[in-house]
Design an enzyme around this catalytic site. Structure first.
Site, PDB file in Angstrom:
ATOM      1  N   HIS A   8      46.256  36.652  35.250  1.00 55.59           N
ATOM      2  CA  HIS A   8      45.726  37.778  36.024  1.00 55.59           C
ATOM      3  C   HIS A   8      46.009  39.083  35.306  1.00 55.59           C
ATOM      4  CE1 HIS A   8      49.829  36.898  37.398  1.00 55.59           C
ATOM      5  NE2 HIS A   8      49.971  38.202  37.597  1.00 55.59           N
ATOM      6  N   GLY A  46      57.821  39.148  32.940  1.00 55.44           N
ATOM      7  CA  GLY A  46      57.706  39.529  34.347  1.00 55.44           C
ATOM      8  C   GLY A  46      56.651  38.771  35.121  1.00 55.44           C
TER       9      GLY A  46
HETATM   10  P1  AMP Z   1      52.975  38.888  38.033  1.00 54.53           P
HETATM   11  O1  AMP Z   1      54.388  39.262  38.382  1.00 54.53           O
HETATM   12  O2  AMP Z   1      52.420  39.629  36.856  1.00 54.53           O
HETATM   13  O3  AMP Z   1      52.824  37.381  37.933  1.00 54.53           O
HETATM   14  O4  AMP Z   1      52.091  39.378  39.248  1.00 54.53           O
HETATM   15  C1  AMP Z   1      51.873  38.604  40.388  1.00 54.53           C
HETATM   16  C2  AMP Z   1      51.424  39.550  41.444  1.00 54.53           C
HETATM   17  O5  AMP Z   1      50.817  38.780  42.471  1.00 54.53           O
HETATM   18  C3  AMP Z   1      52.536  40.351  42.114  1.00 54.53           C
HETATM   19  O6  AMP Z   1      52.299  41.734  41.926  1.00 54.53           O
HETATM   20  C4  AMP Z   1      52.471  39.937  43.575  1.00 54.53           C
HETATM   21  O7  AMP Z   1      52.707  41.015  44.444  1.00 54.53           O
HETATM   22  C5  AMP Z   1      51.061  39.421  43.686  1.00 54.53           C
HETATM   23  N1  AMP Z   1      50.813  38.428  44.716  1.00 54.53           N
HETATM   24  C6  AMP Z   1      51.534  37.312  44.977  1.00 54.53           C
HETATM   25  N2  AMP Z   1      50.971  36.611  45.973  1.00 54.53           N
HETATM   26  C7  AMP Z   1      49.853  37.300  46.347  1.00 54.53           C
HETATM   27  C8  AMP Z   1      48.842  37.087  47.321  1.00 54.53           C
HETATM   28  N3  AMP Z   1      48.841  36.018  48.129  1.00 54.53           N
HETATM   29  N4  AMP Z   1      47.859  38.004  47.425  1.00 54.53           N
HETATM   30  C9  AMP Z   1      47.844  39.086  46.623  1.00 54.53           C
HETATM   31  N5  AMP Z   1      48.761  39.337  45.674  1.00 54.53           N
HETATM   32  C10 AMP Z   1      49.763  38.458  45.538  1.00 54.53           C
END
Ligand code: AMP
Length: 114
Positions: free
Chosen positions: A100, A93
């Site tokens: 992160h 996912g």
């Molecule tokens: P993942 O799917 O584990 O890679 O999580 C990536 C997360 O980053 C998702 O929950 C997105 O909503 C979040 N995300 C993407 N772009 C940004 C942004 N510019 N600022 C804050 N969160 C973000």
């Protein structure tokens, strides 16, 4: 990494709601929160994914978790409970390829996550 959105947040090139910063990690609100508390905790050092951690960078994982624990306490969700999640690659996912840790809380979490 020039095309990495989280590197741009770390560099201050694009905005984010930052809640914590130290020399090693940055924490900010997820753009699309999945829970009342949904923060992302990222290392300032770029690593694509959790499986890239090795003996030279493994301490970063502990720093992400320790920061998540501290923020959970500060936000008042430590007692009720919370979830720390790291997604890895497509089946895991992962959508942003900068390591992160998600901190999710403020509502009951379900398992399995689906
Ligand atoms: P993942 O799917 O584990 O890679 O999580 C990536 C997360 O980053 C998702 O929950 C997105 O909503 C979040 N995300 C993407 N772009 C940004 C942004 N510019 N600022 C804050 N969160 C973000």
């Amino acid at each position: 990494m020039p095309d990495c959105i989280f590197c741009k947040i770390i560099a201050g090139q694009i905005p984010a709601k930052i809640v914590y910063e130290d020399p090693v990690v940055l924490a900010f609100h997820d753009l699309q929160p999945q829970a009342p508390v949904h923060l992302l905790i990222v290392p300032k050092q770029h690593l694509d994914r959790v499986s890239d951690l090795d003996e030279t960078t493994a301490l970063l994982a502990g720093q992400l978790v320790a920061t998540g624990n501290r923020l959970a306490r500060e936000l008042g969700i430590a007692q009720s409970g919370y979830r720390l999640v790291i997604n890895c690659n497509s089946d895991g996912g992962q959508s942003v390829y900068h390591l992160h840790l998600h901190l999710l809380g403020g509502r009951p979490m379900h398992w399995p996550p689906g």
